[in-house]
Design an enzyme around this catalytic site. Structure first.
Site, mmCIF file in Angstrom:
data_model
loop_
_atom_site.group_PDB
_atom_site.id
_atom_site.type_symbol
_atom_site.label_atom_id
_atom_site.label_comp_id
_atom_site.label_asym_id
_atom_site.label_seq_id
_atom_site.Cartn_x
_atom_site.Cartn_y
_atom_site.Cartn_z
ATOM 1 N N CYS A 166 25.280 61.735 88.059
ATOM 2 C CA CYS A 166 26.742 61.701 88.128
ATOM 3 C C CYS A 166 27.172 60.818 89.289
ATOM 4 C CB CYS A 166 27.333 63.093 88.190
ATOM 5 S SG CYS A 166 26.747 64.034 89.553
ATOM 6 N N GLY A 195 27.655 69.525 85.170
ATOM 7 C CA GLY A 195 27.526 68.974 83.827
ATOM 8 C C GLY A 195 28.728 68.104 83.518
ATOM 9 N N SER A 196 29.032 67.980 82.225
ATOM 10 C CA SER A 196 30.083 67.046 81.836
ATOM 11 C C SER A 196 31.465 67.588 82.194
ATOM 12 C CB SER A 196 30.016 66.803 80.329
ATOM 13 O OG SER A 196 30.433 67.970 79.649
ATOM 14 N N GLU A 222 30.677 70.785 89.221
ATOM 15 C CA GLU A 222 30.367 69.409 89.603
ATOM 16 C C GLU A 222 30.299 68.652 88.291
ATOM 17 O OE1 GLU A 222 30.073 66.377 91.483
ATOM 18 O OE2 GLU A 222 30.146 68.230 92.665
ATOM 19 N N ASN A 269 19.715 66.307 84.143
ATOM 20 C CA ASN A 269 19.316 65.060 84.818
ATOM 21 C C ASN A 269 18.586 65.249 86.140
ATOM 22 O OD1 ASN A 269 21.755 65.990 85.872
ATOM 23 N ND2 ASN A 269 22.277 63.972 86.648
ATOM 24 N N VAL A 283 32.901 70.017 79.321
ATOM 25 C CA VAL A 283 32.397 71.402 79.378
ATOM 26 C C VAL A 283 32.921 72.078 80.651
ATOM 27 C CG1 VAL A 283 30.331 72.851 79.567
ATOM 28 C CG2 VAL A 283 30.330 70.894 78.014
ATOM 29 N N GLY A 284 32.910 71.348 81.754
ATOM 30 C CA GLY A 284 33.377 71.908 83.025
ATOM 31 C C GLY A 284 34.812 72.411 82.931
HETATM 32 C C1 UN1 Z 1 21.876 62.270 93.765
HETATM 33 O O1 UN1 Z 1 22.708 61.362 93.762
HETATM 34 O O2 UN1 Z 1 20.736 62.098 94.216
HETATM 35 O O3 UN1 Z 1 24.331 65.429 88.444
HETATM 36 C C2 UN1 Z 1 22.214 63.600 93.282
HETATM 37 C C3 UN1 Z 1 24.220 64.591 89.330
HETATM 38 C C4 UN1 Z 1 24.637 64.982 90.728
HETATM 39 C C5 UN1 Z 1 23.493 64.918 91.669
HETATM 40 C C6 UN1 Z 1 23.262 63.569 92.218
HETATM 41 N N1 UN1 Z 1 25.174 66.323 90.720
HETATM 42 O O4 UN1 Z 1 23.792 63.498 89.084
#
Ligand code: UN1
Length: 502
Positions: free
Chosen positions: A298, A242-243, A264, A167, A246-247
Site C-alpha cells: 500500500c 486491506g482495500s 489501513e 501482501n 472493504v475497509g
Molecule cells: C512497507 O512499506 O514496508 O499493506 C510496509 C501495506 C502496508 C505496509 C507497508 N500496510 O503494504
C-alpha cells in the site's frame, strides 16, 4: 530477459510437498470442517502450497469465547511476562528465517530475499513490542487540590479481531497481533485466504513461545467469515489492513456497533523528482518503490511527478532499468521481481493498463503487455511505466501491481500540487536538496508518511505508521502509536481519605 517460471520450487529451496493446515482455537490445532481450500503458488498456479478445510461459524464462536475467557488472566499477567513470550516467539521466528522466508516467497510471490527480509522484520516487530514493557505506562498530572494526584493509566481493550492482507503475510499480522498481545488484549485473527501458510507459521511461533491457550486464535476462512468476526458480539475492537472498499464496509459495520476500529487501506503514493535531484538516486529509489514486492504494497510508488527539465533523463533511466529487470520464479536467487498474487489480480491489472493505453494522452513507455513466453501460466506482469498527459483513472485508482503512472510538471509548485492530487494519503517521496522545496512539501502534501530522498515504501517498527484521507481510519499503527488503539485510558483522581499520616 530471464525467465525461470518453469523451474521446480524444490530447486529453489522450498520442499515441494503441500502442507495440511489447521486452525488454532482455544489453544488446540483443529482441522476444520468447512469447504476444502487449496492454497496455490502464484508462480505456478497448478502447484499446491497447502490444503485444508475452512473454518465455520462454530469455530468462530469458540475462538471468541476462548478469547473472552482468557482475557482477564492475560490482562493481569505482568507486561514483562507477556513481553518475554513475544521475545521467545521472535527467537522461534529467527530460527526459521530461511525456511519461512522461502515459504512466503512460494506462497505470496515476492522474491526470496524479500520473503526472508519480511520474516526477519516480523521478529524485530515482536522484539520491539516486548520492549514496550520497559517504557512508561501512563501519565501523572498535578492536581489543583492538595494531597491529590491525577493518573492516566492504560488498560487493554479486550478481545481484538485482526483481519490481515496477503501482501505482508507475516509482518503486518506481527505489527497488529504483537502490540495487541503485549498490551494485554486477546486476539482472534483471520488472515487473507491466499496466504494461510505464513499465518500458521506466526501462530506456531507464538504457541511454541508459551502463549497461554485462548489468547490467540487463528481462523482460516473466506471474506464472509472475516465479516462475521468483525461483527461478532464478543469482539471489543477491530484492526484491519486491506482495500479501501472493504475497509469502508468494516468502518460502517463497526460504527453501527460503536466498536473501535482501525483500518489501513489503499494508497496511490507519489514520488516527486525536482530539478536539482540526484537523478541516479531518484531512479533507483523510484524503481524500488514501484516494483519491489511487484508493486503490491500500500506504500508502493504508483505515481511519479517529474519536473520538465529532468523528465526525459529520469524516464530514460527508469525504462532502461525496467527492460533489464529479471522477472520470474521468486525463489530463483537471480530473480528481481516475482508474480502478483493471483491470475485474477494479474488479469485485472492488465485490463486496467490495456484500457488506459487505448485512451488519448496515455503513452505506455515500457511493459504494459502480458508475457507471451512460459510466464503466461503464472501471475506475471512486466514492470510498466505509463506517461499521462493529464488526468486519467490510472492516476487515481490503486492497481496494486507493478504499474507506475507518470506526469510532468512545469515547476516545483505544480509538482507538489499534483502529488497531493489524490483521494489517498498514505505516503509520498520528494527528491531534492532544496530546503524551500522540502518545507513546502511538508506543508503541501497531506500524507501520513513523507520521505525526502528515499522511496515511498518502508516502515520502521518503532515509529508511527499510517495514512491520511482515504488511506486510513483510526489511530496509527506501530511503535508507541500502537498503544492508542490497543489500550483505553482511565483517569484516576487519587487521594487518601485524609486521615492522619502514619
Ligand atoms: C512497507 O512499506 O514496508 O499493506 C510496509 C501495506 C502496508 C505496509 C507497508 N500496510 O503494504
Amino acid at each position: 530477459m530471464r525467465h525461470s517460471a518453469g523451474s521446480s520450487v524444490a530447486a529453489g529451496g522450498v520442499p515441494g510437498a503441500a502442507r495440511t493446515l489447521r486452525h488454532l482455537v482455544a489453544g488446540r490445532w483443529r482441522p476444520g470442517d468447512g469447504d476444502e481450500f487449496v492454497d496455490t503458488s502464484p508462480t505456478r498456479p497448478h502447484e499446491t502450497v497447502a490444503t485444508g478445510r475452512l473454518a465455520r461459524e462454530h469455530d468462530l464462536d469458540e475462538a471468541v469465547a476462548a478469547a473472552r475467557d482468557a482475557f482477564p488472566r492475560w490482562a493481569a499477567t505482568p507486561h514483562h511476562v507477556r513481553g518475554r513470550i513475544l521475545d521467545r516467539a521472535a527467537d522461534v521466528i529467527d530460527a526459521h528465517v530461511e525456511q519461512w522466508g522461502e515459504e512466503l516467497s512460494w506462497e505470496e510471490g515476492k522474491t526470496r530475499a524479500e520473503g526472508i527480509g519480511e520474516v526477519r522484520r516480523a521478529a524485530e516487530i515482536l522484539r520491539y513490542c516486548a520492549s514496550e514493557a520497559s517504557r512508561p505506562v501512563g501519565e501523572v498530572f498535578a492536581s489543583p487540590r492538595p494531597g491529590e494526584q491525577i493518573q492516566v493509566i492504560h488498560r487493554p481493550v479486550g478481545v481484538v479481531a485482526a483481519v490481515t492482507p496477503f501482501n505482508f503475510p507475516i509482518a503486518i499480522p506481527a505489527w497488529k497481533i504483537a502490540p495487541a498481545l503485549g498490551y494485554g488484549n486477546t486476539v482472534v485473527w483471520k488472515p487473507a485466504s491466499t496466504v494461510p501458510l505464513l499465518a500458521v507459521r506466526l501462530a506456531e511461533a507464538l504457541v511454541e513461545a508459551g502463549l497461554p491457550e485462548g489468547v490467540l486464535s487463528l481462523l482460516i476462512g473466506d471474506g464472509d467469515l472475516g465479516g462475521r468476526l468483525v461483527e461478532h458480539p464478543g469482539v471489543d475492537a477491530v484492526t484491519f489492513t486491506g482495500s479501501t472498499s472493504v475497509g469502508r464496509d468494516l468502518i460502517a459495520a463497526c460504527g453501527r456497533l460503536a466498536r473501535p476500529v482501525q483500518t489501513e487501506m489503499g494508497g496511490k503514493n507519489a514520488a516527486v523528482v525536482l530539478a536539482d535531484a540526484d537523478l541516479d538516486l531518484a531512479a533507483t529509489e523510484v524503481f524500488a518503490g514501484a516494483f519491489r514486492s511487484t508493486g503490491q504494497k500500500c506504500t508502493a510508488t504508483s505515481r511519479l511527478v517529474v519536473v520538465e527539465p529532468v523528465a526525459d533523463a529520469l524516464l530514460a533511466r527508469l525504462t532502461e532499468r525496467a527492460a533489464a529487470l529479471r522477472v520470474g520464479d521468486p525463489l530463483d536467487p537471480d530473480t528481481e521481481m516475482g508474480p502478483v498474487i493471483s491470475l485474477r489480480a494479474r488479469d485485472g491489472i492488465q485490463r486496467a493498463v490495456s484500457e488506459a493505453a487505448a485512451r488519448p494522452g496515455v503513452d505506455v513507455l515500457t511493459g504494459g503487455r502480458p508475457y507471451d513466453d512460459v510466464r503466461t501460466t503464472g501471475a506475471f506482469l512486466p514492470p510498466t511505466v505509463v506517461e499521462l498527459a493529464g488526468d486519467d483513472p490510472l492516476w487515481r485508482e490503486e492497481l496494486f501491481g507493478p504499474v507506475l503512472a507518470v506526469r510532468r510538471a512545469r515547476d516545483t509548485a505544480e509538482a507538489l500540487a499534483l502529488a497531493d492530487d489524490s483521494d489517498f494519503g498514505l505516503s509520498a517521496a520528494v527528491f531534492t536538496d532544496d530546503l524551500r522545496a522540502v518545507t513546502a512539501a511538508v506543508q503541501r502534501i497531506d500524507v501520513g508518511i513523507l520521505h525526502i530522498n528515499s522511496e515511498t515504501a518502508g516502515a520502521d517498527p518503532h515509529v508511527p505508521f499510517g495514512g491520511a484521507k482515504q488511506s486510513a481510519y483510526g489511530p496509527k499503527e506501530q511503535g508507541r502509536a500502537a498503544r492508542e488503539f490497543f489500550t483505553r485510558t482511565t483517569t484516576v483522581y487519587l487521594r487518601s481519605s485524609g486521615g492522619p499520616t502514619p
